[in-house]
Design a protein around this motif. Structure first.
Motif, PDB file in Angstrom:
ATOM      1  N   VAL A  78       0.850  -1.194   0.000  1.00  0.00           N
ATOM      2  CA  VAL A  78       0.000   0.000   0.000  1.00  0.00           C
ATOM      3  C   VAL A  78       0.882   1.240   0.000  1.00  0.00           C
ATOM      4  N   ARG A 239       6.533   3.290   8.578  1.00  0.00           N
ATOM      5  CA  ARG A 239       7.827   3.228   7.902  1.00  0.00           C
ATOM      6  C   ARG A 239       8.919   3.691   8.868  1.00  0.00           C
ATOM      7  N   SER A 290       1.582  -6.930   7.436  1.00  0.00           N
ATOM      8  CA  SER A 290       0.552  -7.517   6.570  1.00  0.00           C
ATOM      9  C   SER A 290       0.768  -9.015   6.342  1.00  0.00           C
TER      10      SER A 290
END
Ligand code: DGY
Length: 323
Positions: A78, A239, A290
């Motif tokens: 994403v 991040r 994820s």
């Protein structure tokens, strides 16, 4: 109709690679390890589409190597901070990503990390494995409660909102911050907007859910950590670049904050001899937000759909707005 040429930079689940092999001439890096950059630069020449991961930097060098044939870049993520969006825009190349399918899975990992960090789970398992588990002691491995705490979310996008919804069961007070207020999403998850300084000062847990961009790079500096409570726990699943890691190390060692849980670092992998790894009050996971079988398979297939749509001249099912 002649087949399009595409580059696929990593071994993929069958459901994702089969349609590509059937419908395209694929230059397929069929390996678990990242493609060698020089090979990628060679393979991309004359390609119509590129299927990449967040481990590949998509920049002018790569796009120049591809040449004018390249129509679409489909990233199996994403986040797209590894992609130079301006460089794509300039060449009118489309960008596809994978929003939506990883929302709940990533929020679950953020919750797991928050619990693991607050309740010191890795220290506990290490004590069991290393034979240093002492007899029951009143204050040994005491952590912090989640229930009744104030949780500050930096970013109330899809993942931040899902995380807030999950925290609903803990009776937390939820604050959020971001570039603008999101009254509807906030109402739905019971969150209240706060300027970042207020959020840092009042939160027992600060959880980062914002993308990495020019506004958020090194947002968590020494100054930010000094505004937090000395009992606060910092959680990052977005991040690594959002954090000044030296400042985080200092904050953890000097007791400016109590603990940190990180699923993302800079660089990745983080070397085992990195100072943060040595700290008991820093729980580090290898970017697995994820990583469930179902979600990673959906992401891989969605990326295939974006790639094929792009090379076949159809609108991408999920395209990033590059304007
Ligand atoms: C993403 O998709 O951007 C995550 O970091 C990996 O799932």
């Amino acid at each position: 109709m002649s087949k399009s040429t595409v580059v696929v930079t990593r071994q993929l689940p069958q459901a994702a690679i089969e349609p590509i092999l059937e419908r395209c001439n694929a230059r397929y890096w069929d390996s678990e390890e990242p493609i060698v950059r020089s090979t990628l630069l060679e393979w991309v020449e004359g390609a119509d589409g590129l299927y990449c991961l967040l481990t590949e930097t998509v920049d002018d060098e790569l796009l120049d190597a591809a040449g004018p044939s390249l129509r679409v870049v489909a990233t199996m993520s994403v986040g797209y901070d590894h992609v130079d969006v301006a460089a794509l825009r300039k060449r009118e190349i489309l960008l596809g990503n994978t929003p939506g399918v990883l929302t709940e899975t990533t929020a679950e990992l953020a919750l797991a990390l928050l619990l693991a960090t607050a309740r010191r789970l890795p220290e506990g398992t290490h004590a069991v494995q290393s034979g240093t588990w002492p007899s029951w002691r009143p204050m040994w491995l005491t952590g912090r409660d989640i229930h009744g705490s104030t949780v500050g979310l930096v970013g109330l996008g899809r993942i931040g909102a899902a995380f807030a919804r999950m925290l609903g069961g803990f009776g937390c007070r939820i604050l959020y911050t971001g570039p603008r207020e999101k009254p509807e999403a906030a109402r739905e998850v019971g969150a209240t907007f706060a300027p970042i300084d207020t959020l840092l000062q009042e939160s027992d847990y600060v959880a980062v859910h914002c993308p990495l961009n020019d506004q958020t790079r090194s947002l968590f500096s020494g100054e930010a950590f000094r505004k937090m409570k000395p009992t606060a726990v910092f959680i990052n699943t977005s991040r690594g670049g959002v954090v000044d890691q030296e400042a985080l190390y200092d904050a953890l060692v000097q007791g400016e904050i109590a603990a940190a849980g990180l699923d993302v670092t800079d660089p990745e992998p983080l070397p085992a001899d990195h100072p943060l790894v040595s700290l008991d009050n820093c729980v580090i996971l290898p970017h697995i937000g994820s990583a469930t079988i179902a979600t990673r398979t959906k992401m891989a297939v969605m990326t295939t759909e974006n790639l094929l749509a792009g090379v076949e001249g159809r609108p991408l099912p999920n395209s990033v707005d590059l304007s």
